[in-house]
Write a protein that holds these residues in place. Structure first.
Motif, PDB file in Angstrom:
ATOM      1  N   TYR A  17      29.254  57.202  41.071  1.00 27.85           N
ATOM      2  CA  TYR A  17      28.368  56.214  41.780  1.00 27.85           C
ATOM      3  C   TYR A  17      29.010  56.040  43.165  1.00 27.85           C
ATOM      4  CZ  TYR A  17      25.196  54.296  38.178  1.00 27.85           C
ATOM      5  OH  TYR A  17      24.422  54.106  37.313  1.00 27.85           O
ATOM      6  N   ASN A  88      22.086  47.439  33.081  1.00 30.48           N
ATOM      7  CA  ASN A  88      21.628  46.409  34.166  1.00 30.48           C
ATOM      8  C   ASN A  88      20.672  45.322  33.602  1.00 30.48           C
ATOM      9  OD1 ASN A  88      22.476  48.648  35.915  1.00 30.48           O
ATOM     10  ND2 ASN A  88      21.796  47.293  37.499  1.00 30.48           N
ATOM     11  N   GLY A  89      20.785  44.262  34.112  1.00 24.22           N
ATOM     12  CA  GLY A  89      20.000  43.006  33.656  1.00 24.22           C
ATOM     13  C   GLY A  89      20.398  42.419  32.511  1.00 24.22           C
ATOM     14  N   ALA A  93      26.292  41.743  31.757  1.00 22.07           N
ATOM     15  CA  ALA A  93      26.369  42.156  33.352  1.00 22.07           C
ATOM     16  C   ALA A  93      26.137  41.097  34.228  1.00 22.07           C
ATOM     17  CB  ALA A  93      25.248  43.292  33.624  1.00 22.07           C
ATOM     18  N   ASP A  94      25.103  40.398  34.198  1.00 26.14           N
ATOM     19  CA  ASP A  94      25.088  39.089  34.943  1.00 26.14           C
ATOM     20  C   ASP A  94      26.246  38.450  35.084  1.00 26.14           C
ATOM     21  OD1 ASP A  94      22.596  40.326  35.718  1.00 26.14           O
ATOM     22  OD2 ASP A  94      21.634  38.874  34.160  1.00 26.14           O
ATOM     23  N   PHE A 112      27.625  44.048  43.117  1.00 23.24           N
ATOM     24  CA  PHE A 112      26.560  44.707  42.746  1.00 23.24           C
ATOM     25  C   PHE A 112      27.070  45.205  41.249  1.00 23.24           C
ATOM     26  CE2 PHE A 112      26.072  44.737  47.153  1.00 23.24           C
ATOM     27  CZ  PHE A 112      24.684  44.452  47.335  1.00 23.24           C
ATOM     28  N   TYR A 113      26.107  45.516  40.370  1.00 22.69           N
ATOM     29  CA  TYR A 113      26.442  46.103  39.005  1.00 22.69           C
ATOM     30  C   TYR A 113      25.491  47.388  38.837  1.00 22.69           C
ATOM     31  CZ  TYR A 113      27.221  46.892  34.150  1.00 22.69           C
ATOM     32  OH  TYR A 113      27.466  47.294  32.954  1.00 22.69           O
ATOM     33  N   CYS A 114      26.171  48.504  38.304  1.00 22.48           N
ATOM     34  CA  CYS A 114      25.510  49.637  37.995  1.00 22.48           C
ATOM     35  C   CYS A 114      25.970  50.143  36.707  1.00 22.48           C
ATOM     36  CB  CYS A 114      26.038  50.735  38.722  1.00 22.48           C
ATOM     37  SG  CYS A 114      25.780  50.538  40.704  1.00 22.48           S
ATOM     38  N   GLN A 115      24.892  50.187  35.936  1.00 26.36           N
ATOM     39  CA  GLN A 115      25.179  50.664  34.422  1.00 26.36           C
ATOM     40  C   GLN A 115      25.410  52.156  34.470  1.00 26.36           C
ATOM     41  OE1 GLN A 115      20.852  49.957  33.106  1.00 26.36           O
ATOM     42  NE2 GLN A 115      20.828  52.461  33.091  1.00 26.36           N
ATOM     43  N   SER A 162      23.886  56.142  33.286  1.00 24.99           N
ATOM     44  CA  SER A 162      24.108  55.998  34.763  1.00 24.99           C
ATOM     45  C   SER A 162      22.647  56.592  35.381  1.00 24.99           C
ATOM     46  CB  SER A 162      25.214  56.567  35.312  1.00 24.99           C
ATOM     47  OG  SER A 162      25.163  58.090  34.881  1.00 24.99           O
ATOM     48  N   TYR A 166      20.615  52.854  41.015  1.00 22.37           N
ATOM     49  CA  TYR A 166      21.214  51.531  41.192  1.00 22.37           C
ATOM     50  C   TYR A 166      22.121  51.530  42.200  1.00 22.37           C
ATOM     51  CZ  TYR A 166      19.603  50.970  36.272  1.00 22.37           C
ATOM     52  OH  TYR A 166      18.946  50.606  35.422  1.00 22.37           O
TER      53      TYR A 166
END
Length: 183
Positions: A17, A88-89, A93-94, A112-115, A162, A166
């Motif tokens: 990422y 994500n979502g 993660a939140d 931010f978050y990235c799966q 991934s 994102y």
């Protein structure tokens, strides 16, 4: 805008990422170990600095270093991203994002978050053992929801969810394409 992406990665998802993001914003890429050797003046030439770490025990690994330095960088565009095995979502993660920063830090840092995924083959032994124990313990939860059961099954072996998409909100923020400086 001159941008620096600093990252730490154990299994390669965060590095992937970070590289995608550096390519997208034409930024410089620096491993955290190398960043820790630099003096504060090294960072003066950057308008935006982003730190990427991976999720472990509902925290962003080694984010303390970045957060301490960020105190001196409040006039820069600052961001952090976290890569984890949760899609994500998802509420986990939140929750991680909500707890990553203090209210004061949210004034000048956006998170931010990235799966990413799970790679047991690339984990160091202590992390691999901890993850296997965690999965075993939660897999046997009597009151687990269907979503939790699905997550535990996914976590039982290596996987990769991934996706380059994102990085877009991070890239937009770092480039100043959004109007707000931070959430």
């Amino acid at each position: 805008m001159k941008t620096l992406i600093i990252y730490t990665s154990q299994t390669g998802f965060t590095k992937r990422y970070a590289q995608w993001l550096a390519d997208r914003v034409s930024g410089d890429l620096l491993d955290l170990k190398d960043a820790q050797k630099k003096g504060l003046d090294y960072f003066d030439g950057y308008d935006a600095i982003c730190y990427g770490g991976w999720a472990m025990a509902e925290k962003i690994v080694k984010s303390k270093w970045f957060l301490e330095k960020a105190e001196n960088w409040k006039k820069k565009r600052l961001a952090m991203f976290c890569v984890g095995g949760t899609p994500n979502g998802e509420p986990q993660a939140d929750a991680l994002l909500k707890n990553a920063l203090t209210d004061a830090q949210r004034e000048y840092i956006k998170v931010f978050y990235c799966q990413g995924g799970m790679s047991y083959e690339k984990m160091n032994a202590p992390t691999r053992i901890t993850m296997k124990m965690f999965v075993s313990a939660v897999r046997n939860k009597k009151d687990a929801t269907e979503e939790q059961k699905e997550m535990f099954e996914r976590m039982a072996s290596s996987y990769d969810i991934s996706d380059i998409k994102y990085i877009e909100p991070i890239a937009e923020y770092l480039a100043g394409m959004d109007e707000e400086k931070a959430v």
